[in-house]
Write an enzyme that holds these catalytic residues in place. Structure first.
Site, PDB file in Angstrom:
ATOM      1  N   LEU A  18     -48.880 -39.645 -25.671  1.00  0.00           N
ATOM      2  CA  LEU A  18     -49.365 -40.305 -24.461  1.00  0.00           C
ATOM      3  C   LEU A  18     -48.924 -41.754 -24.404  1.00  0.00           C
ATOM      4  O   LEU A  18     -48.694 -42.311 -23.330  1.00  0.00           O
ATOM      5  CB  LEU A  18     -50.901 -40.226 -24.411  1.00  0.00           C
ATOM      6  CG  LEU A  18     -51.439 -38.892 -23.878  1.00  0.00           C
ATOM      7  CD1 LEU A  18     -52.851 -38.635 -24.391  1.00  0.00           C
ATOM      8  CD2 LEU A  18     -51.420 -38.904 -22.353  1.00  0.00           C
ATOM      9  N   ASP A  63     -49.658 -52.458 -36.562  1.00  0.00           N
ATOM     10  CA  ASP A  63     -50.472 -51.435 -37.219  1.00  0.00           C
ATOM     11  C   ASP A  63     -51.917 -51.845 -36.994  1.00  0.00           C
ATOM     12  O   ASP A  63     -52.356 -52.895 -37.484  1.00  0.00           O
ATOM     13  CB  ASP A  63     -50.144 -51.385 -38.719  1.00  0.00           C
ATOM     14  CG  ASP A  63     -50.960 -50.327 -39.455  1.00  0.00           C
ATOM     15  OD1 ASP A  63     -52.066 -49.968 -38.984  1.00  0.00           O
ATOM     16  OD2 ASP A  63     -50.500 -49.868 -40.514  1.00  0.00           O
ATOM     17  N   ASN A  90     -54.277 -47.347 -27.303  1.00  0.00           N
ATOM     18  CA  ASN A  90     -53.936 -45.917 -27.308  1.00  0.00           C
ATOM     19  C   ASN A  90     -53.875 -45.338 -28.718  1.00  0.00           C
ATOM     20  O   ASN A  90     -54.192 -44.164 -28.912  1.00  0.00           O
ATOM     21  CB  ASN A  90     -52.586 -45.744 -26.592  1.00  0.00           C
ATOM     22  CG  ASN A  90     -52.027 -44.353 -26.747  1.00  0.00           C
ATOM     23  OD1 ASN A  90     -52.483 -43.413 -26.099  1.00  0.00           O
ATOM     24  ND2 ASN A  90     -51.047 -44.193 -27.632  1.00  0.00           N
ATOM     25  N   TYR A 167     -63.625 -37.660 -35.344  1.00  0.00           N
ATOM     26  CA  TYR A 167     -62.847 -37.994 -34.136  1.00  0.00           C
ATOM     27  C   TYR A 167     -63.760 -38.141 -32.920  1.00  0.00           C
ATOM     28  O   TYR A 167     -63.721 -39.148 -32.211  1.00  0.00           O
ATOM     29  CB  TYR A 167     -61.788 -36.925 -33.879  1.00  0.00           C
ATOM     30  CG  TYR A 167     -60.966 -37.172 -32.628  1.00  0.00           C
ATOM     31  CD1 TYR A 167     -59.978 -38.149 -32.608  1.00  0.00           C
ATOM     32  CD2 TYR A 167     -61.187 -36.434 -31.467  1.00  0.00           C
ATOM     33  CE1 TYR A 167     -59.225 -38.377 -31.462  1.00  0.00           C
ATOM     34  CE2 TYR A 167     -60.444 -36.654 -30.316  1.00  0.00           C
ATOM     35  CZ  TYR A 167     -59.458 -37.631 -30.324  1.00  0.00           C
ATOM     36  OH  TYR A 167     -58.719 -37.871 -29.178  1.00  0.00           O
ATOM     37  N   LYS A 171     -64.728 -41.716 -30.868  1.00  0.00           N
ATOM     38  CA  LYS A 171     -64.412 -41.975 -29.456  1.00  0.00           C
ATOM     39  C   LYS A 171     -65.692 -42.227 -28.647  1.00  0.00           C
ATOM     40  O   LYS A 171     -65.651 -42.928 -27.626  1.00  0.00           O
ATOM     41  CB  LYS A 171     -63.611 -40.808 -28.881  1.00  0.00           C
ATOM     42  CG  LYS A 171     -62.200 -40.690 -29.472  1.00  0.00           C
ATOM     43  CD  LYS A 171     -61.305 -41.837 -29.021  1.00  0.00           C
ATOM     44  CE  LYS A 171     -59.882 -41.711 -29.530  1.00  0.00           C
ATOM     45  NZ  LYS A 171     -58.972 -42.699 -28.943  1.00  0.00           N
ATOM     46  N   THR A 202     -49.454 -33.074 -27.162  1.00  0.00           N
ATOM     47  CA  THR A 202     -48.910 -34.088 -28.072  1.00  0.00           C
ATOM     48  C   THR A 202     -49.090 -33.582 -29.506  1.00  0.00           C
ATOM     49  O   THR A 202     -49.671 -32.515 -29.724  1.00  0.00           O
ATOM     50  CB  THR A 202     -49.673 -35.422 -27.932  1.00  0.00           C
ATOM     51  OG1 THR A 202     -51.014 -35.211 -28.392  1.00  0.00           O
ATOM     52  CG2 THR A 202     -49.689 -35.922 -26.493  1.00  0.00           C
TER      53      THR A 202
END
Ligand SMILES: NC(=O)c1ccc[n+]([C@@H]2O[C@H](COP(=O)([O-])OP(=O)(O)OC[C@H]3O[C@@H](n4cnc5c(N)ncnc54)[C@H](OP(=O)(O)O)[C@@H]3O)[C@@H](O)[C@H]2O)c1
Length: 243
Positions: A18, A63, A90, A167, A171, A202
């Protein structure tokens, strides 16, 4: 019509997925795009592809887990461009596909948060002085439907089967962090929003989903939002999305 020529944008993790599509769409809108990547080889190659398409793209080493790298990136932007108009956070990792919450390892949990949460905050904090020099600063944080408590809670919830402890919760933290920065930066005219691109094909999604260019339109729309647009929200392809 609003022109975006002359704007400077940084997209982290822009060497693939993305990220490169976000960079491409911003470039096509006339924005100068800094292609953020932790790998010089991958970042230079991605920037070269975009340059080959006639876009004003430049590799920038960053990084997001390395404070020295983040500071160096901020200094490089200051030295060459003097300000930043758009920051798209991102870069992220998803390290636990197929691992149940009860089996998630502390190390994996920490590594996920180092990138997705602490790294994101560190990049925002380093870039705020540059964003304050913009006439209309924008921050877009990449979120996901899997971050939504509304869409994951209960047996009937659409995403209840996606049980990625680190994860998904990282988020959810990004959503809350979006609100906090939006509240602080409102007085500076800097808009901070979270984007849910939807499932896109992806490496992170293991190739599942729609073309990343489609998903990239969501964060790019928020990156280019007018001065009378919202701040502190979560948006998907159909507009405001549930937290
Ligand atoms: N794909 C989806 O379906 C989907 C859905 C909702 C949200 N999202 C979000 O969209 C964003 C992009 O995901 P993607 O699907 O494009 O994933 P991806 O193809 O795996 O790309 C992730 C990018 O982040 C970079 N990255 C990881 N750790 C980094 C670090 N420490 N410093 C700098 N860059 C780092 C990667 O760099 P390397 O190449 O060096 O590893 C890569 O460029 C993520 O925030 C993700 O959570 C994706």
């Amino acid at each position: 019509m609003t022109t975006h020529h002359g704007k400077i944008a940084l997209v982290t993790g822009a060497n693939k997925g993305l990220g490169i599509e976000i960079a491409r769409l911003l470039g096509e809108a006339g924005v100068t795009v800094l292609v953020g990547a932790r790998s010089a080889e991958a970042g230079t190659a991605a920037a070269a592809v975009l340059q080959g398409e006639g876009l004003d793209a430049h590799f920038l080493a960053i990084d997001v887990t390395d404070p020295v790298s983040i500071e160096a990136a901020a200094r490089a932007i200051e030295a060459k461009w003097g300000r930043l108009d758009i920051l798209v956070n991102n870069a992220a990792v998803s390290l636990e596909p197929g691992v149940a919450p009860s089996q998630s390892q502390p190390d994996l949990f920490r590594r996920t948060y180092e990138t997705n949460v602490f790294g994101l905050v560190a990049v925002i904090q380093a870039m705020i002085p540059l964003l304050r020099k913009s006439r209309s600063g924008r921050i877009v944080n990449m979120s996901t439907g899997l971050a939504s408590l509304a869409l994951t809670s209960g047996p009937e919830a659409p995403f209840q089967a996606s049980r990625l402890l680190a994860y998904n919760s990282s988020k959810t933290a990004v959503n809350a962090i979006t609100v906090q920065f939006a509240n602080e930066l409102r007085a500076d005219g800097i808009k901070v929003n979270a984007a849910n691109p939807g499932l896109c094909a992806t490496d992170l999604s293991r190739g599942q989903g729609r073309p990343p260019r489609e998903g990239a339109k969501v964060p790019v729309g928020l990156a280019l939002i007018d001065d009378d647009g919202p701040s502190g929200g979560l948006f998907g392809e159909n507009g405001a999305a549930p937290w």
